[in-house]
Motif scaffolding. Structure first.
Motif, short mmCIF file in Angstrom:
data_model
loop_
_atom_site.label_atom_id
_atom_site.label_comp_id
_atom_site.label_asym_id
_atom_site.label_seq_id
_atom_site.Cartn_x
_atom_site.Cartn_y
_atom_site.Cartn_z
N ASP A 132 0.83 -1.21 0.00
CA ASP A 132 0.00 0.00 0.00
C ASP A 132 0.86 1.26 0.00
O ASP A 132 0.50 2.28 -0.61
CB ASP A 132 -0.93 -0.01 1.21
N ARG A 178 0.90 4.48 -2.72
CA ARG A 178 0.88 5.90 -2.41
C ARG A 178 2.13 6.61 -2.93
O ARG A 178 2.07 7.77 -3.33
CB ARG A 178 0.72 6.10 -0.90
N TRP A 230 -1.12 6.83 -5.82
CA TRP A 230 -2.44 6.22 -5.74
C TRP A 230 -2.82 5.94 -4.29
O TRP A 230 -2.00 5.46 -3.50
CB TRP A 230 -2.49 4.90 -6.51
N ASP A 231 -4.06 6.21 -3.95
CA ASP A 231 -4.60 5.85 -2.65
C ASP A 231 -5.53 4.65 -2.85
O ASP A 231 -6.64 4.80 -3.38
CB ASP A 231 -5.38 7.02 -2.05
N ARG A 277 -8.33 1.95 -2.41
CA ARG A 277 -9.61 1.97 -1.69
C ARG A 277 -10.20 0.57 -1.55
O ARG A 277 -11.30 0.42 -1.01
CB ARG A 277 -10.60 2.88 -2.43
N GLU A 278 -9.50 -0.45 -2.04
CA GLU A 278 -9.96 -1.84 -1.91
C GLU A 278 -8.83 -2.69 -1.35
O GLU A 278 -7.66 -2.35 -1.50
CB GLU A 278 -10.40 -2.40 -3.27
N ARG A 306 -7.30 -3.04 -8.37
CA ARG A 306 -7.83 -2.41 -7.17
C ARG A 306 -8.36 -1.02 -7.51
O ARG A 306 -7.73 -0.26 -8.25
CB ARG A 306 -6.74 -2.26 -6.11
N CYS A 358 -8.60 2.64 -6.97
CA CYS A 358 -7.72 3.62 -6.36
C CYS A 358 -8.16 5.03 -6.76
O CYS A 358 -8.90 5.21 -7.72
CB CYS A 358 -6.26 3.41 -6.81
N VAL A 359 -7.67 5.99 -6.01
CA VAL A 359 -7.92 7.40 -6.31
C VAL A 359 -6.58 8.10 -6.44
O VAL A 359 -5.71 7.95 -5.58
CB VAL A 359 -8.78 8.07 -5.22
N GLU A 378 -7.42 13.34 -7.82
CA GLU A 378 -8.56 12.71 -7.13
C GLU A 378 -9.50 11.98 -8.08
O GLU A 378 -10.66 11.75 -7.75
CB GLU A 378 -9.34 13.75 -6.31
N PRO A 427 -10.78 8.56 -9.85
CA PRO A 427 -10.71 7.11 -9.56
C PRO A 427 -10.25 6.33 -10.78
O PRO A 427 -10.47 6.72 -11.92
CB PRO A 427 -12.16 6.77 -9.19
#
Length: 414
Positions: free
Chosen positions: A30, A34, A38-39, A41-42, A51, A53-54, A59, A61
């Protein structure tokens, strides 16, 4: 006990790799997301799993697999990259990069792409421009030659003027790799039935050169040790040593029992590991009949705990030998040991061979081909350990087969 596989980055948590290999833990995976912008979200499932991501910058997706970003150090969001390319180009060459939305749409379409509307109709540049938010926007387009869908932006074309005469479709551009991929399949005993290039992880139709059995398989799977032909894998020498194994599929919440030949090309364990299985136990048994006995005993013990797995969950085959991981634990080693003590079917052959050789034991000449000598030096003294190169059952089996292949007077020496 399995060796610990610590994450090479934090050196504290366990590797997230389910194929028994070292690798990053989920926390460090993870962090890698980042680091590349990418952040996630799954939850993390596997390297190829997409996966949600945002993007940390815009911002927006998107779906991103770990395989795409694990070795990257730069930001990965295509929309951000396209915008940055446009801003740099506009600052350096305003006469080339200062374009309208309609001009950007025309650049995206070019000579070899088609833009489609919601009902599949072909869009002209003005129609496509009305769907674009910015001149650097990414657009889904269709190759006019092969109909492959690609994501493209005006920034990609403006930044590569030297590629103006080259196909922008990666499939068409990569078609010359098709012959190499055909050769790779042939090296594994398969005939590829796919026209042109395919991505390394893309399964394509093929058939076995030996038995003609059809298979859908990718280059990545072949490289990872997946059995090229499942039919040949099931037709291994039934009298040779086999391996029974117990595997866990965390994503499916299921266990599986099975057996495989000791020949590399018949290795079913590698096939399952490549599809998310974790090897729990494996044990040698003297023959295929013994392996099937072990499998039957285990499946009878867990028949009240169905897994719900289907053929779709096991493209490599074997879903009928699975059960839910809610079932009581199975100690495969104990099962094998008990069946051997009971001389269950397949485990009783050594006793039968001993009875066969009771009246006419193997001669020195018959045993010599199976001789194995190991040398060890202890405190200056050399010791020679003499034994068999194969298990006793296999030695007896081969000597009996050779005797039965000789004339009736084979015992008389010249």
């Amino acid at each position: 006990m399995a060796a610990e596989r610590k994450c090479p980055e934090c050196t504290v948590r366990e590797s997230a790799n389910r194929n028994g290999k070292p690798g990053r833990c989920v926390v460090c995976i993870d962090k890698r997301y980042r680091h590349t912008g990418w952040d996630p979200r799954e939850p993390y499932v596997s390297p190829k799993h997409m996966r949600l991501c945002v993007c940390l910058e815009c911002e927006r997706p998107d779906e991103v697999s770990y395989a795409e970003i694990r070795n990257r150090d730069s930001r990965y969001c295509y929309w951000c990259v396209s915008r940055q390319m446009y801003e740099r180009g506009l600052a350096a060459q305003p006469s080339r990069w200062d374009i309208t939305l309609e001009q950007a749409a025309q650049i995206v379409i070019g000579d070899n792409f088609l833009a489609r509307g919601a009902d599949g109709e072909t869009l002209a540049a003005p129609d496509l421009a009305r769907q674009m938010e910015d001149v650097w926007s990414l657009v889904d387009v269709e190759c006019a030659v092969c109909a492959t869908i690609s994501r493209w932006s005006a920034s990609w074309s403006l930044s590569n003027p030297e590629a103006a005469g080259r196909s922008r479709c990666m499939y068409c551009y990569s078609r010359p790799m098709g012959p190499w991929q055909n050769d790779f399949f042939r090296q594994h005993g398969l005939v590829r039935e796919h026209d042109g290039y395919a991505r390394l992880g893309q399964r394509v139709a093929a058939h076995c050169e030996v038995c003609g059995h059809k298979r859908s398989i990718s280059i990545s799977e072949l490289k990872s040790g997946v059995a090229p032909c499942l039919n040949c894998a099931e037709t291994a020498d039934p009298d040779a040593i086999h391996i029974v194994y117990l595997m866990h599929f965390p994503a499916l919440r299921a266990y599986k029992v099975g057996f495989t030949s000791t020949e590399v090309r018949h290795d079913r364990i590698a096939s399952h590991a490549a599809h998310g299985g974790m090897l729990i136990e494996q044990h040698e048994v003297p023959n295929m009949e013994a392996a099937r006995t072990v499998e039957d005993v285990v499946l009878r013990a867990v028949r009240g705990f169905p897994s719900g797995c289907t053929e779709r969950d096991f493209p490599q085959g074997g879903y009928t030998e699975t059960w839910s991981d809610d079932a009581p634990a199975i100690d495969l080693g104990d099962v094998v040991s008990q069946l051997a003590r009971d001389e269950a079917p397949g485990f009783d052959r050594l006793s039968k061979f001993r009875a066969y050789f009771e009246d006419e034991p193997p001669t020195i000449e018959e045993l010599l081909p199976f001789r194995r000598i190991e040398t060890e030096e202890v405190d200056g003294t050399t010791f020679h350990h003499v034994g068999f190169s194969e298990p006793l059952e296999q030695v007896y089996r081969k000597i009996q087969a050779r005797r039965e292949a000789l004339p009736a007077d084979h015992g008389e020496l010249a």
